[in-house]
Design a protein around this motif. Structure first.
Motif, PDB file in Angstrom:
ATOM      1  N   ALA A  52      45.657  44.763  45.207  1.00  0.00           N
ATOM      2  CA  ALA A  52      45.424  45.199  43.821  1.00  0.00           C
ATOM      3  C   ALA A  52      44.408  44.293  43.137  1.00  0.00           C
ATOM      4  CB  ALA A  52      46.740  45.220  43.047  1.00  0.00           C
ATOM      5  N   GLY A  53      44.524  43.006  43.355  1.00  0.00           N
ATOM      6  CA  GLY A  53      43.578  42.056  42.776  1.00  0.00           C
ATOM      7  C   GLY A  53      42.157  42.285  43.281  1.00  0.00           C
ATOM      8  N   ILE A  94      40.737  45.437  41.712  1.00  0.00           N
ATOM      9  CA  ILE A  94      40.309  45.171  40.327  1.00  0.00           C
ATOM     10  C   ILE A  94      38.965  44.440  40.316  1.00  0.00           C
ATOM     11  CG2 ILE A  94      40.847  43.813  38.250  1.00  0.00           C
ATOM     12  CD1 ILE A  94      43.823  44.584  38.791  1.00  0.00           C
ATOM     13  N   ILE A  95      38.800  43.480  41.207  1.00  0.00           N
ATOM     14  CA  ILE A  95      37.533  42.738  41.292  1.00  0.00           C
ATOM     15  C   ILE A  95      36.396  43.676  41.705  1.00  0.00           C
ATOM     16  CG2 ILE A  95      36.294  40.953  42.603  1.00  0.00           C
ATOM     17  CD1 ILE A  95      38.995  39.378  42.634  1.00  0.00           C
ATOM     18  N   ILE A 122      36.204  46.955  41.309  1.00  0.00           N
ATOM     19  CA  ILE A 122      35.919  47.870  40.196  1.00  0.00           C
ATOM     20  C   ILE A 122      35.141  47.143  39.101  1.00  0.00           C
ATOM     21  CG2 ILE A 122      36.974  49.218  38.335  1.00  0.00           C
ATOM     22  CD1 ILE A 122      39.181  49.980  40.380  1.00  0.00           C
ATOM     23  N   ALA A 123      35.511  45.906  38.810  1.00  0.00           N
ATOM     24  CA  ALA A 123      34.791  45.127  37.793  1.00  0.00           C
ATOM     25  C   ALA A 123      33.339  44.892  38.217  1.00  0.00           C
ATOM     26  CB  ALA A 123      35.500  43.801  37.549  1.00  0.00           C
TER      27      ALA A 123
END
Length: 180
Positions: A10-11, A14-15, A17-18
């Motif tokens: 998940a982390g 998120i990275i 996508i960012a």
């Protein structure tokens, strides 16, 4: 262990996508043209009236049950076409913002669904001789996060370019078949 792995994945997601949000384009321009064996005034007269776009605009075919409302006098600045359709055409409105007689029509496209956004669109005619006209269809817009990531990931540019090309080719066929 599974929870730790899930958190790591998940982390990382998120990275990613960012990072995509930072590198994905925030503006787009789609531009396609076609040469039509008709004089410029014939082509312009056909594109001037928004209600006539139903015959060639590719999105009209994507939902045969779409509902339209119109406000104003078609073919004049301020005329608005409002539509509500399926998930392929969504909901929005197109307003004629500027007409340069015989040359171009500028529109503001205000989309409500599936995503709220405003784009600028133009239909531009250029003479290529007495009996031939180049018609160019342009759309410009801005995209913020997450729309810019979706635009990039789902490769929307080529899909929209294909739609523009399809519409222009249908219009070309209609105009060149028309003997009037």
């Amino acid at each position: 262990m599974k929870i730790k792995l899930t958190l790591i994945v998940a982390g990382l997601l998120i990275i990613v996508i960012a990072i995509l949000g930072v590198i994905a384009p925030t503006h787009f321009v789609i531009e396609k043209s076609v040469s039509i064996e008709k004089p410029r005034f014939v082509v312009f007269d056909k594109i001037r009236f928004s209600k006539s776009h139903e015959a060639w605009n590719p999105w009209f075919k994507k939902d045969r049950l779409v509902k339209y409302d119109w406000k104003g006098q078609d073919g004049t600045v301020g005329f608005i076409t409002h539509w509500v359709g399926n998930n392929k055409v969504g909901e929005g409105e197109q307003e004629i913002k500027k007409i340069v007689e015989g040359e171009r029509i500028d529109y503001e496209m205000r989309f409500e669904k599936p995503m709220k956004t405003t784009n600028l669109s133009s239909l531009i005619t250029t003479e290529e001789g007495d009996t031939k006209t180049k018609l160019t269809w342009v759309m410009r817009g801005k995209m913020s996060f997450p729309g810019n990531v979706m635009y990039m990931v789902f490769k929307m540019q080529p899909k929209l370019e294909d739609d523009f090309e399809e519409g222009l080719n249908v219009l070309k066929a209609i105009l060149e078949k028309d003997v009037n």
